[in-house]
Design a protein around this motif. Structure first.
Motif, mmCIF file in Angstrom:
data_model
loop_
_atom_site.group_PDB
_atom_site.id
_atom_site.type_symbol
_atom_site.label_atom_id
_atom_site.label_comp_id
_atom_site.label_asym_id
_atom_site.label_seq_id
_atom_site.Cartn_x
_atom_site.Cartn_y
_atom_site.Cartn_z
ATOM 1 N N VAL A 308 -0.324 14.158 -11.247
ATOM 2 C CA VAL A 308 0.426 14.057 -10.227
ATOM 3 C C VAL A 308 -0.151 12.822 -9.379
ATOM 4 O O VAL A 308 0.878 12.103 -8.716
ATOM 5 C CB VAL A 308 0.281 15.342 -9.115
ATOM 6 N N TYR A 309 -1.596 12.568 -9.493
ATOM 7 C CA TYR A 309 -2.198 11.381 -8.666
ATOM 8 C C TYR A 309 -1.671 10.058 -9.480
ATOM 9 O O TYR A 309 -1.364 9.107 -8.687
ATOM 10 C CB TYR A 309 -3.504 11.462 -8.928
ATOM 11 N N VAL A 310 -1.289 10.186 -10.846
ATOM 12 C CA VAL A 310 -0.781 8.960 -11.276
ATOM 13 C C VAL A 310 0.756 8.522 -10.589
ATOM 14 O O VAL A 310 0.823 7.294 -10.239
ATOM 15 C CB VAL A 310 -0.975 9.039 -12.900
ATOM 16 N N VAL A 311 1.441 9.654 -10.694
ATOM 17 C CA VAL A 311 2.758 9.312 -9.885
ATOM 18 C C VAL A 311 2.743 8.678 -8.741
ATOM 19 O O VAL A 311 3.302 7.776 -8.377
ATOM 20 C CB VAL A 311 3.571 10.637 -10.179
ATOM 21 N N PHE A 312 1.823 9.383 -7.954
ATOM 22 C CA PHE A 312 1.805 9.133 -6.510
ATOM 23 C C PHE A 312 1.180 7.632 -6.629
ATOM 24 O O PHE A 312 1.634 6.865 -5.418
ATOM 25 C CB PHE A 312 0.869 10.164 -5.555
ATOM 26 N N SER A 313 0.211 7.256 -7.152
ATOM 27 C CA SER A 313 -0.289 5.954 -7.283
ATOM 28 C C SER A 313 0.678 4.861 -7.572
ATOM 29 O O SER A 313 0.796 4.044 -6.878
ATOM 30 C CB SER A 313 -1.474 5.866 -7.929
ATOM 31 N N VAL A 314 1.499 5.255 -8.456
ATOM 32 C CA VAL A 314 2.502 4.248 -8.942
ATOM 33 C C VAL A 314 3.731 3.960 -7.586
ATOM 34 O O VAL A 314 3.968 2.770 -7.380
ATOM 35 C CB VAL A 314 3.677 4.713 -10.251
ATOM 36 N N VAL A 315 3.889 5.150 -6.933
ATOM 37 C CA VAL A 315 4.593 4.972 -5.716
ATOM 38 C C VAL A 315 4.058 3.990 -4.759
ATOM 39 O O VAL A 315 4.684 3.110 -4.073
ATOM 40 C CB VAL A 315 5.004 6.303 -5.139
ATOM 41 N N GLN A 316 2.575 4.138 -4.408
ATOM 42 C CA GLN A 316 1.970 3.561 -3.554
ATOM 43 C C GLN A 316 1.956 2.049 -3.780
ATOM 44 O O GLN A 316 2.324 0.996 -3.140
ATOM 45 C CB GLN A 316 0.597 3.945 -3.421
ATOM 46 N N ILE A 317 1.827 1.545 -5.495
ATOM 47 C CA ILE A 317 1.915 0.135 -5.576
ATOM 48 C C ILE A 317 3.279 -0.420 -5.628
ATOM 49 O O ILE A 317 3.241 -1.335 -4.847
ATOM 50 C CB ILE A 317 1.486 0.255 -7.386
ATOM 51 N N LEU A 318 4.233 0.236 -5.800
ATOM 52 C CA LEU A 318 5.642 -0.290 -5.923
ATOM 53 C C LEU A 318 5.892 -0.638 -4.513
ATOM 54 O O LEU A 318 6.806 -1.488 -4.176
ATOM 55 C CB LEU A 318 6.603 0.647 -6.574
ATOM 56 N N PHE A 319 5.818 0.473 -3.472
ATOM 57 C CA PHE A 319 6.258 0.534 -2.163
ATOM 58 C C PHE A 319 5.345 -0.395 -1.120
ATOM 59 O O PHE A 319 5.575 -1.362 -0.514
ATOM 60 C CB PHE A 319 6.768 1.884 -1.767
ATOM 61 N N LEU A 320 3.925 0.324 -1.055
ATOM 62 C CA LEU A 320 3.222 -0.104 0.033
ATOM 63 C C LEU A 320 2.580 -1.448 -0.278
ATOM 64 O O LEU A 320 2.360 -2.367 0.686
ATOM 65 C CB LEU A 320 2.140 0.937 0.188
ATOM 66 N N PHE A 321 2.179 -1.583 -1.419
ATOM 67 C CA PHE A 321 1.435 -2.938 -2.013
ATOM 68 C C PHE A 321 2.277 -3.988 -2.185
ATOM 69 O O PHE A 321 2.145 -5.136 -1.854
ATOM 70 C CB PHE A 321 0.589 -2.548 -3.340
#
Length: 535
Positions: A308-321
């Motif tokens: 779950v953390y890996v999926v969430f981290s991918v979302v953060q990288i693609l959107f927020l960063f």
């Protein structure tokens, strides 16, 4: 007091170390020999007749500490006496260590640097106590001082090699509750000391008087409870007690007297019991249990969470960063940042606890280490996401103390996590000491930067003079009446006379004037000087 005992008593060292409570030989200064039970360095649990030697060593120092603590800190946790209290406490610890044949500058490993760090940090935190008027910082200072002081005492007396964070925290909690678990020990030791003195001085009256005093002290709490219960059970008895107490005139400051007595009593009990019990444990190694649970359970647990953390981290990288995704309709960046920040902060904290718990409970396995490392990497992405969200929110709604403190806490989480991950692969890495030193330095840097002043200066710099002049009441109400900022921020107002006048009109009173020199606080004094200059 202690010299007399040392001159009078000669005890077999082997019996002391084994906790033998049989009669030992006492050689008096006049050459006479007499047998008497001396329970010298037996563990507290084994004490049956008291420890006269410990009472002779620690009682006077504990009494001095009680007076020092009560005078400096009673209803005064941000006054100028706090640094003197801490200096006096360190000096008393030095004397206690000397009496035990030890040094405050070295522990069993001879590590002077860490001891000096503890002492300098305690003094720095104590100085900050009287330099700030921020209630949150004063409270955090007190918590930090308590944890550092008990950690310092454990470091001085016990073999802490191999301790993990859990072991350290459990031992600190155990040391804090020592006075509660052994409340009777000072009374028992005092009785043993009195009996020992009776062997050297045949003053029977003094012995009887001491026994009567001890009996009265022990009877008072019991009598208060019994009288209250009986008075509630029988109206005639209650009326009799009420009629008897009508003639008792208590002084107006009775509760202050009671408070002083209680604070002094608790301080004495704590100062006596801590060195007494820690010295009896001196050099003993606390066994830290290794993980014994099936690692497959830990691997399954952490693998599911990690996915779950890996999926969430991918979302953060693609959107927020990177910014390749867009917000849902009717969503602003400020709303997005505020909505997610505190949840992410909670998850980051939970991840830190998860790593500590898994390392503590489960048998060591490479797969578990790898998954925990992945969770750690995802946690760093979450920390970065939390920080970016908070910065976005600050850009929209300015700084507050809570927002600055949470950014600081994110930095602390990052350092803690780094130490834990290193400890996963290097069992000799001092995780607790590394965390303690880095967090202490970061906290000292934070509080000595005068955050309230920096917050006020930053927020005012984002407003025009026209905006400030047109909204003085709302600005002052927002930050001072709502306890967002303390008097520490007032120097930032020096360029804005309208704000100073508004603050004086609405928020200033005589609390800045000191009736007791011991309550002097530099920040509040500076505020009084500034306010007195406002026309």
């Amino acid at each position: 007091m202690n010299t007399g005992i040392n001159e009078a008593v000669s005890v077999n060292n082997q019996e002391i170390e084994s906790g033998n409570t049989q009669n030992n030989t006492i050689v008096f200064s006049d050459g006479t020999v007499q047998g008497a039970p001396i329970y010298n360095y037996a563990p507290v649990q084994e004490q049956q007749e008291g420890d006269a030697v410990s009472f002779g060593k620690y009682a006077l120092i504990a009494l001095i500490y009680a007076v020092l603590h009560t005078f400096c800190l009673y209803r005064n946790h941000s006054g100028i006496t706090y640094p003197f209290y801490m200096l006096g406490t360190l000096i008393l610890i030095h004397f206690v260590r000397e009496k035990d044949g030890l040094s405050i500058f070295e522990n069993r490993d001879g590590r002077k640097a860490l001891n000096i760090f503890y002492m300098l940090s305690l003094m720095a935190l104590s100085v900050n106590k009287c330099m700030t008027a921020n209630g949150a910082i004063i409270w955090y200072d007190g918590l930090a001082i308590t944890l550092l002081l008990f950690s310092f005492l454990l470091h001085l007396y016990l073999d802490t090699k191999g301790w993990d964070i859990v072991a350290w925290m459990l031992q600190i909690l155990k040391a804090i509750f020592i006075p509660l678990a052994n409340f009777h020990v000072p009374l028992v030791d005092a009785s043993a000391f009195r009996r020992f003195r009776a062997l050297t001085k045949t003053k029977k009256k003094n012995g009887i008087l001491a026994s009567v005093i001890v009996g009265i002290v022990l009877a008072i709490p019991f009598l208060l409870i019994v009288v209250a219960l009986l008075a509630s059970a029988d109206i005639v008895f209650r009326t009799l007690i009420e009629n008897m107490t009508k003639f008792i005139k208590l002084p107006e400051n009775m509760w202050d007297i009671v408070g002083l007595a209680l604070v002094a009593l608790i301080a004495f009990w704590s100062a006596y019991l801590l060195p007494c019990i820690l010295f009896k444990r001196e050099g003993k190694q606390v066994v830290v249990k290794k993980g014994s649970f099936n690692p497959v359970v830990g691997i399954t647990l952490t693998a599911l969470i990690g996915f779950v953390y890996v999926v969430f981290s991918v979302v953060q990288i693609l959107f927020l960063f990177i910014g390749n995704m867009t917000l849902p309709a009717n969503y602003t960046y400020a709303e997005y940042a505020h909505e997610g920040f505190y949840q992410l902060l909670a998850v980051c904290t939970m991840n830190l606890i998860l790593v500590i718990t898994c390392e503590k409970l489960f048998v060591e396995k490479t797969a578990l280490k790898v998954i925990l490392t992945i969770i750690g990497a995802c946690t760093y992405i979450m920390i970065a996401s939390s920080a970016m969200r908070m910065i976005m929110y600050i850009n929209a709604y300015d700084l507050t103390f809570l927002r600055v403190f949470t950014l600081w806490f994110l930095a602390v989480l990052g350092l803690w996590l780094a130490a834990l991950l290193i400890g996963l692969y290097n069992k000799n890495f001092p995780v607790f000491n590394t965390c303690m030193v880095t967090v202490t330095i970061l906290y000292l840097a934070f509080v000595f930067s005068n955050p309230d002043y920096q917050i006020a200066r930053y927020d005012l710099s984002r407003m025009t003079k026209e905006e400030i002049a047109g909204s003085t009441v709302s600005y002052t109400t927002k930050y001072f009446f709502c306890d967002e900022l303390s008097e520490d921020a007032l120097p930032a107002y020096l360029e804005y006379p309208t704000l100073l006048y508004d603050y004086k009109s609405w928020n200033y009173d005589d609390d800045y004037k000191y009736n007791e020199i011991r309550k002097f606080n530099f920040s509040r004094y500076r505020a009084s000087v500034i306010m007195d200059s406002v026309k």
